[in-house]
Write a protein that holds these residues in place. Structure first.
Motif, PDB file in Angstrom:
ATOM      1  N   ARG A 233       0.833  -1.195   0.000  1.00 54.29           N
ATOM      2  CA  ARG A 233       0.000   0.000   0.000  1.00 54.29           C
ATOM      3  C   ARG A 233       0.874   1.252   0.000  1.00 54.29           C
ATOM      4  NH1 ARG A 233      -0.394   2.658   4.775  1.00 54.29           N
ATOM      5  NH2 ARG A 233       0.526   1.676   6.605  1.00 54.29           N
ATOM      6  N   LEU A 235       2.346   4.687   1.230  1.00 55.27           N
ATOM      7  CA  LEU A 235       2.560   5.301   2.536  1.00 55.27           C
ATOM      8  C   LEU A 235       1.787   6.616   2.595  1.00 55.27           C
ATOM      9  CD1 LEU A 235       4.334   4.731   5.119  1.00 55.27           C
ATOM     10  CD2 LEU A 235       5.882   6.488   4.215  1.00 55.27           C
ATOM     11  N   LYS A 237      -0.135   9.803   5.066  1.00 55.99           N
ATOM     12  CA  LYS A 237      -0.206  10.541   6.320  1.00 55.99           C
ATOM     13  C   LYS A 237      -1.290  11.596   6.198  1.00 55.99           C
ATOM     14  CE  LYS A 237       2.478  13.137   9.710  1.00 55.99           C
ATOM     15  NZ  LYS A 237       3.807  13.681  10.085  1.00 55.99           N
ATOM     16  N   HIS A 359       7.818   3.296   8.824  1.00 59.59           N
ATOM     17  CA  HIS A 359       6.571   3.035   8.102  1.00 59.59           C
ATOM     18  C   HIS A 359       5.501   2.388   8.971  1.00 59.59           C
ATOM     19  CE1 HIS A 359       8.792  -0.680   8.101  1.00 59.59           C
ATOM     20  NE2 HIS A 359       7.824  -1.358   7.521  1.00 59.59           N
ATOM     21  N   LEU A 360       5.895   1.917  10.162  1.00 62.08           N
ATOM     22  CA  LEU A 360       4.944   1.273  11.067  1.00 62.08           C
ATOM     23  C   LEU A 360       4.432   2.213  12.156  1.00 62.08           C
ATOM     24  CD1 LEU A 360       6.804  -2.146  11.464  1.00 62.08           C
ATOM     25  CD2 LEU A 360       4.953  -1.571   9.883  1.00 62.08           C
ATOM     26  N   ASN A 365      -0.332   4.961   9.726  1.00 59.33           N
ATOM     27  CA  ASN A 365      -1.230   3.802   9.757  1.00 59.33           C
ATOM     28  C   ASN A 365      -2.563   4.139  10.409  1.00 59.33           C
ATOM     29  OD1 ASN A 365       0.529   1.323   8.809  1.00 59.33           O
ATOM     30  ND2 ASN A 365       1.844   2.552  10.132  1.00 59.33           N
ATOM     31  N   LYS A 370       1.844   0.018  14.513  1.00 62.22           N
ATOM     32  CA  LYS A 370       2.165  -1.309  13.981  1.00 62.22           C
ATOM     33  C   LYS A 370       3.625  -1.681  14.206  1.00 62.22           C
ATOM     34  CE  LYS A 370      -1.456  -1.475  10.477  1.00 62.22           C
ATOM     35  NZ  LYS A 370      -1.770  -1.763   9.049  1.00 62.22           N
TER      36      LYS A 370
END
Length: 383
Positions: A233, A235, A237, A359-360, A365, A370
């Motif tokens: 997917r 990224l 924000k 990215h987690l 997210n 994550k």
């Protein structure tokens, strides 16, 4: 330039198959002020896949930077972002143990205090070719505005004392975020990326004179058309594609070329440092000196070894790649544990890699954290 994909079988390939979707040829035409250079890169795997070796882990605090002194200290830094936070810079004393660097007092900054003599929000640590350590402090907690007058580059003494501080006050905007640094020891210059507004800060380390150049130049801004796909997917924000600008930076061993790139696209650029050191060249003239090398990977940091090989991450495919002098790209190591390889340091025959799991984070997210534990530093023996 053309290179052919070599089919290499090595132990563990099947386990990494899920990561191999991105090992495809990418071709682009790079236009310079003098000529047109066509670069074709095909990611391939080296005959002997390198192996990750865990050297430090932190189960509580998110790290971003790593710097290894040859035969000496392993330094790790932690930015003051949205999660739990204790120290800005530490010396790793064991697999999981650490002590504040250079001391506890320097690591204890509070909002409202001046930031000139303390770490406010350290993003990078770096060891130059003379084994001197540098600390880069954008002083922008939570990636917001520069605060406390604390945006600075600090040269540390061998004993771990603040030896000289270079303030960015009046040079960068209060919305900037200085991100990564490389130092030309022989010429006495430092080059620093600004990842929030896009630009490169050039510092004459002897006189202290500095300026930010290539501000909002296409080479320092992330390509708006590029979709940064990770784990299937884009990224995002705040409902929009996340964009990080000029971030990774690397200096050739002779100091003649500065390589750099925006984080959230796969384009790679370079410029001859003689132009950056020419204070009479305005941004328009400097922009004409930038060379577009084509498409490679999405990476956070990057670094050259003494032989002139450039190492980058591939955030989308959990790997580290090596680009040789002819700009041919090979895979050094591919491993699912490379959760956002962030910063790099080379010492004692090893490439050190920090993994920050950016990215987690919850802000990428939809508010869900994550991230997994721990945050890690690995090393890989270089060929």
């Amino acid at each position: 330039m053309r290179m052919h994909l070599r089919s290499i079988l090595f132990a563990g390939t099947l386990l990494l198959a899920a990561c191999n979707d991105g090992e495809q040829a990418a071709t682009s035409t790079a236009t310079t002020t003098d000529s047109t250079v066509t670069t074709t890169t095909e990611a391939r795997t080296d005959s002997a896949s390198a192996q990750l070796e865990l050297v430090f882990s932190d189960h509580h605090y998110q790290l971003t930077g790593v710097a290894k002194e040859p035969g000496g200290r392993l330094l790790v830094n932690y930015p003051l972002w949205g999660g739990p936070y204790r120290y800005a810079v530490v010396e790793a004393t064991g697999d999981t143990t650490r002590v504040p660097y250079p001391d506890s007092l320097t690591n204890v900054w509070k909002p409202g205090q001046p930031g000139t003599k303390k770490w406010v929000c350290v993003q990078s640590v770096y060891v130059d070719d003379s084994a001197r350590t540098w600390v880069l402090d954008p002083a922008a907690p939570q990636l917001k505005r520069v605060t406390g007058g604390g945006a600075k580059l600090v040269r540390m003494s061998a004993e771990g004392k603040m030896e000289r501080s270079y303030s960015f006050n009046g040079v960068i905007t209060d919305t900037s975020y200085v991100n990564d640094i490389r130092v030309d020891v022989g010429r006495g210059f430092a080059y620093i990326t600004d990842s929030k507004t896009g630009g490169i800060v050039v510092v004459d380390l002897r006189s202290g004179k500095m300026r930010e150049v290539l501000r909002a130049h296409p080479s320092t801004l992330s390509d708006t058309a590029f979709k940064f796909i990770i784990d299937g997917r884009e990224l995002m924000k705040d409902g929009k594609p996340a964009k990080f600008h000029s971030d990774g930076i690397a200096l050739t061993p002779d100091g003649n070329w500065l390589y750099y790139k925006p984080l959230t696209d796969d384009k790679l650029y370079r410029i001859a440092t003689e132009h950056l050191r020419n204070w009479s060249l305005a941004d328009t003239a400097l922009g004409a000196k930038v060379e577009d090398l084509g498409r490679f990977t999405t990476t956070d940091g990057m670094i050259f070894d003494k032989a002139g090989n450039l190492y980058l991450g591939d955030l989308q495919h959990y790997r580290i790649v090596r680009i040789d002098r002819n700009h041919k790209m090979t895979t050094l190591v591919q491993d699912r544990r490379l959760l956002w390889p962030d910063s790099y340091s080379i010492a004692d025959g090893y490439l050190y890699i920090s993994c920050s799991q950016i990215h987690l984070q919850p802000d990428f997210n939809a508010g869900v954290n994550k991230r997994t534990s721990p945050y890690t530093i690995y090393r890989v023996r270089l060929p």
